[in-house]
Write an enzyme that holds these catalytic residues in place. Structure first.
Site, mmCIF file in Angstrom:
data_model
loop_
_atom_site.group_PDB
_atom_site.id
_atom_site.type_symbol
_atom_site.label_atom_id
_atom_site.label_comp_id
_atom_site.label_asym_id
_atom_site.label_seq_id
_atom_site.Cartn_x
_atom_site.Cartn_y
_atom_site.Cartn_z
ATOM 1 N N LYS A 80 -3.313 -2.959 -9.733
ATOM 2 C CA LYS A 80 -3.023 -1.576 -10.089
ATOM 3 C C LYS A 80 -2.495 -1.534 -11.519
ATOM 4 O O LYS A 80 -1.623 -2.318 -11.889
ATOM 5 C CB LYS A 80 -2.011 -0.966 -9.115
ATOM 6 C CG LYS A 80 -2.609 -0.702 -7.741
ATOM 7 C CD LYS A 80 -1.651 0.055 -6.852
ATOM 8 C CE LYS A 80 -2.321 0.462 -5.544
ATOM 9 N NZ LYS A 80 -3.337 1.506 -5.719
ATOM 10 N N ASP A 105 -7.326 -0.795 -10.658
ATOM 11 C CA ASP A 105 -7.221 0.548 -10.095
ATOM 12 C C ASP A 105 -6.228 1.343 -10.922
ATOM 13 O O ASP A 105 -5.039 1.038 -10.936
ATOM 14 C CB ASP A 105 -6.755 0.469 -8.638
ATOM 15 C CG ASP A 105 -6.680 1.829 -7.959
ATOM 16 O OD1 ASP A 105 -7.048 2.831 -8.610
ATOM 17 O OD2 ASP A 105 -6.263 1.883 -6.794
ATOM 18 N N GLU A 126 -11.268 1.502 -10.571
ATOM 19 C CA GLU A 126 -11.199 2.641 -9.662
ATOM 20 C C GLU A 126 -10.544 3.831 -10.355
ATOM 21 O O GLU A 126 -9.500 3.690 -11.004
ATOM 22 C CB GLU A 126 -10.386 2.281 -8.417
ATOM 23 C CG GLU A 126 -11.027 1.212 -7.548
ATOM 24 C CD GLU A 126 -10.204 0.915 -6.304
ATOM 25 O OE1 GLU A 126 -9.522 1.843 -5.799
ATOM 26 O OE2 GLU A 126 -10.229 -0.236 -5.847
ATOM 27 N N ASP A 147 -12.570 7.132 -6.176
ATOM 28 C CA ASP A 147 -11.614 7.023 -5.079
ATOM 29 C C ASP A 147 -11.064 8.413 -4.772
ATOM 30 O O ASP A 147 -11.603 9.146 -3.946
ATOM 31 C CB ASP A 147 -10.505 6.045 -5.471
ATOM 32 C CG ASP A 147 -9.491 5.802 -4.366
ATOM 33 O OD1 ASP A 147 -9.570 6.477 -3.329
ATOM 34 O OD2 ASP A 147 -8.601 4.953 -4.535
ATOM 35 N N LYS A 192 -11.449 5.854 2.226
ATOM 36 C CA LYS A 192 -10.173 5.785 2.934
ATOM 37 C C LYS A 192 -10.180 6.849 4.030
ATOM 38 O O LYS A 192 -9.982 8.035 3.750
ATOM 39 C CB LYS A 192 -9.018 6.028 1.959
ATOM 40 C CG LYS A 192 -8.903 4.960 0.884
ATOM 41 C CD LYS A 192 -7.822 5.291 -0.130
ATOM 42 C CE LYS A 192 -7.700 4.178 -1.162
ATOM 43 N NZ LYS A 192 -6.780 4.539 -2.269
#
Length: 361
Positions: free
Chosen positions: A164, A194, A220, A245, A272
């Protein structure tokens, strides 16, 4: 006779401060759904409704009241559920603006229909015959903390690392990636990043170009969602493949899903179920992506092992060998004990381990 549902609140406690560009998590409320026949309550299905603060479209202040309302409606209908009518019931019972609740009901019903044994899909994964390759997730924090996580993931056998980015100094983030690449070639370690929408449109291409020096597999959601024209242009020009995402959240109509992906043309999409409205919506995204030659992988959204188990079993229904984002089971001090085990960069279902469901008794 007739199915009934109850819900339970559970506050998950993180083992560390889990940092993202949207803030730091130390705990997370989640809600379990228990569906059972009133004449045989010992057999029950479990689902999980786990909205993410600041991200889920159903992150409402009165969430518990809304959940109770959905349960009251379900309990008043004296339903019989079959494989052929589950999606009809869900579509009419729960609004698409309540994606986490829909996912919770859907998976609890599937579990109940399969005998209340935490079997959502009776496939090779849940039989312990197949494992799922996953990425090792590196949370934001100080450079030292992030490097510590990288070392830990590599030592544990992960060959795909997802980091991240967007919270600490960008140069420090680049130096972490540079350190990994100095030691491990692209053949040894695959790197994903991400940004969780942390880059501005103006700076995004320049930053992604800098990231490309380290042979990044994908990035992402580099910019915030709902900037469709800007994301389309970025996908056209980015030297690093882009995965959507947050961009998918709130898009529930089949035609709108198709139009979105046809316009932006990402290389990948990230699914998700908690944020997208459950497994049926994920099936639609997968079907559309496959037709448009867009890759995909599944990611959990900080659910406990109840939700993670359902997502993992759903993932195993597909022959998708891309590393999935399903390594969140060890995040919490007080997770639900389960047969899910991460070893050598894979998620396994170990039949010799039992579920601890004492909180539901």
């Amino acid at each position: 006779m007739g199915l009934k549902v109850k819900w339970f609140k559970h506050t998950l406690k993180f083992k560390f401060e889990a940092g993202t560009s949207r803030g730091v998590y130390t705990e997370k409320d989640t809600f379990f759904l228990k569906i059972f026949d009133s004449e045989n309550p010992a057999v029950f299905g479990l689902g999980e409704a786990a909205p993410l603060k600041g991200l889920s479209i159903d992150d409402f202040p009165n969430y518990q009241d809304i959940l109770q309302g959905a349960c009251d409606t379900f309990n008043s209908l004296d339903l019989e559920v079959f494989e052929w009518n589950i999606n009809i019931i869900l579509s009419q019972l729960i609004d698409d603006r309540l994606p986490s609740i829909k996912f919770g009901f859907e998976t609890a019903l599937l579990d109940y229909m399969n005998g209340g044994k935490r079997i959502i899909f009776d496939n090779d994964f849940v039989k312990g015959q197949k494992s799922i390759t996953i990425n090792g997730l590196v949370w934001m924090g100080s450079k030292a903390f992030m490097m510590e996580q990288v070392e830990e993931k590599i030592a544990k056998g992960f060959n795909t690392i997802k980091m991240k980015i967007g919270a600490i100094n960008f140069e420090e983030e680049l130096s972490i990636l540079a350190n990994i690449r100095e030691r491990f070639s692209i053949e040894k370690i695959t790197l994903r990043v991400d940004a969780n929408g942390a880059f501005s449109v103006k700076e995004s291409l320049e930053k992604i170009t800098q990231l490309s020096d380290y042979q990044i597999h994908s990035i992402e959601q580099p910019i915030k969602q709902k900037q469709v024209d800007e994301m389309m242009e970025l996908c056209e020009n980015s030297p690093v493949p882009i995965a959507l995402d947050e961009e998918l959240i709130g898009v529930t109509d089949y035609v709108q899903k198709m139009l979105l992906l046809k316009k932006i043309k990402p290389k990948y999409i990230i699914l998700k179920p908690t944020l997208l409205g459950g497994l049926q919506h994920c099936r639609e995204w997968i079907e559309i992506a496959s037709r448009l030659h867009i890759g995909w992988w599944m990611t959990s959204a900080l659910e406990s092992n109840i939700g993670l188990n359902a997502i993992a079993q759903f993932t195993a229904e597909y022959k998708n060998t891309v590393p999935q984002g399903l390594g969140t089971g060890a995040l919490y001090h007080n997770n639900i004990e389960s047969p899910l085990v991460v070893a050598e960069g894979k998620l396994h279902y170990q039949l010799q381990k039992n579920w601890d469901l004492s909180i539901f008794e």
